[in-house]
Motif scaffolding. Structure first.
Motif: not given
Length: 323
Positions: A161-174
């Protein structure tokens, strides 16, 4: 004779392998999986979900988010619903979920209602998938038929869950990479991000954007700063709508906000920031029908992520713990 017997043996073995392989795919999911075993399933889920939304409209977005966070961690298997115990670590206290994921009591209520009409038949994973669809349709969004037949996980993974759910700080490539890792395309990612047309976010998740970023409408930033102090730890749980215009209606205003540089989260505005997804955002902003169609396709596709079917997993009696 021997050759014929050998050929039949090879054919039987091939068929056995095929059955074993298809048993682990989405082939067993279907829209009519419970047509005989629980004919009252869909109206039971919808009426309970309707009651929950009548009490609090925000809960529709929360249930939709639960489904997303469930599917991104080892597939749509209901693992996010499991409570921690002295001997079991679930996903509820992973960083993307802690003090954030909500609506578990609604799923409990739906499970109880479903158990009353067909005990021991319907999985919590399917209940969550149906409730997510109903949340969208009740809030004036598109409708679709949900594929069901999932079974419930006996395990969970806080690390995944910590690894796979994209956080709100993600950039487009992430973002593109996170969705690609579970078999979802960039188009799917942009369409599913449109779920942020409903719901709210905590100050701690958008503080950096409204104080530090430049690709943001200044008046919008000022408005959001009024309820989200600059200092970390102060007002962290204060809420703001992800769509400032119609936060409880499922529509395409989210994409119009992005064009106007009024995306609340950093990850939201990344979809319209001079990158490869700008054209899709413009399309969805101008054409709500295109957004609805792509959103439905992406939701169905997301629901197909690694379900447990056949004899794998279980049908939980209580969505919060394994049997």
């Amino acid at each position: 004779m021997a050759t014929s017997l050998f050929s039949r043996s090879i054919l039987s073995l091939a068929l056995l392998v095929l059955v074993m392989l298809t048993g682990s795919t989405t082939a067993q999911l279907s829209t009519n999986f419970y047509s005989r075993s629980c004919s009252k399933l869909f109206p039971t889920v919808k009426s309970t979900m309707q009651s929950a939304i009548n009490r609090e409209k925000r809960i529709g977005a929360s249930i939709l988010r639960l489904f997303f966070h469930d599917c991104f961690v080892n597939g749509c298997d209901g693992s996010i619903l499991l409570d921690d115990t002295s001997s079991f670590t679930g996903e509820k206290n992973a960083a993307p979920n802690r003090r954030s994921a909500r609506g578990f009591e609604v799923i409990d209520n739906i499970k109880s209602a479903v158990e009353n009409v067909c005990p021991g038949v319907v999985s919590c994973a399917d209940i969550l998938a149906i409730a997510a669809r109903d949340s969208v349709s009740i809030l004036e969004g598109p409708k679709w038929e949900v594929k069901v037949g999932r079974r419930d996980a006996r395990t969970a993974s806080q690390s995944a869950a910590n690894r796979n759910i994209p956080p709100p700080t993600s950039n487009l490539n992430q973002l593109i990479s996170s969705f690609s890792n579970v078999g979802l395309s960039t188009r799917d990612m942009v369409a599913l991000s449109g779920a942020h047309t409903i719901g709210q976010a905590r100050c701690t998740n958008f503080r950096a954007r409204i104080y530090n970023e430049t690709n943001i409408d200044s008046s919008f930033a000022t408005t959001r700063q009024g309820n989200c102090p600059r200092s970390s730890g102060s007002g962290d749980d204060n809420l703001a709508p992800l769509d400032l215009q119609t936060p409880t209606d499922f529509d395409n205003n989210y994409f119009q906000n992005l064009i106007n540089r009024k995306g609340l989260l950093h990850s939201d505005q990344q979809l319209f920031n001079g990158g490869s997804t700008d054209s899709l955002v413009r399309t969805y902003s101008n054409n709500p029908g295109a957004f609805n169609s792509d959103f439905v396709s992406a939701m169905i596709k997301m629901g197909d992520i690694k379900p447990l079917t056949g004899s794998r997993g279980e049908i939980r009696k209580n969505c919060r713990r394994v049997n």
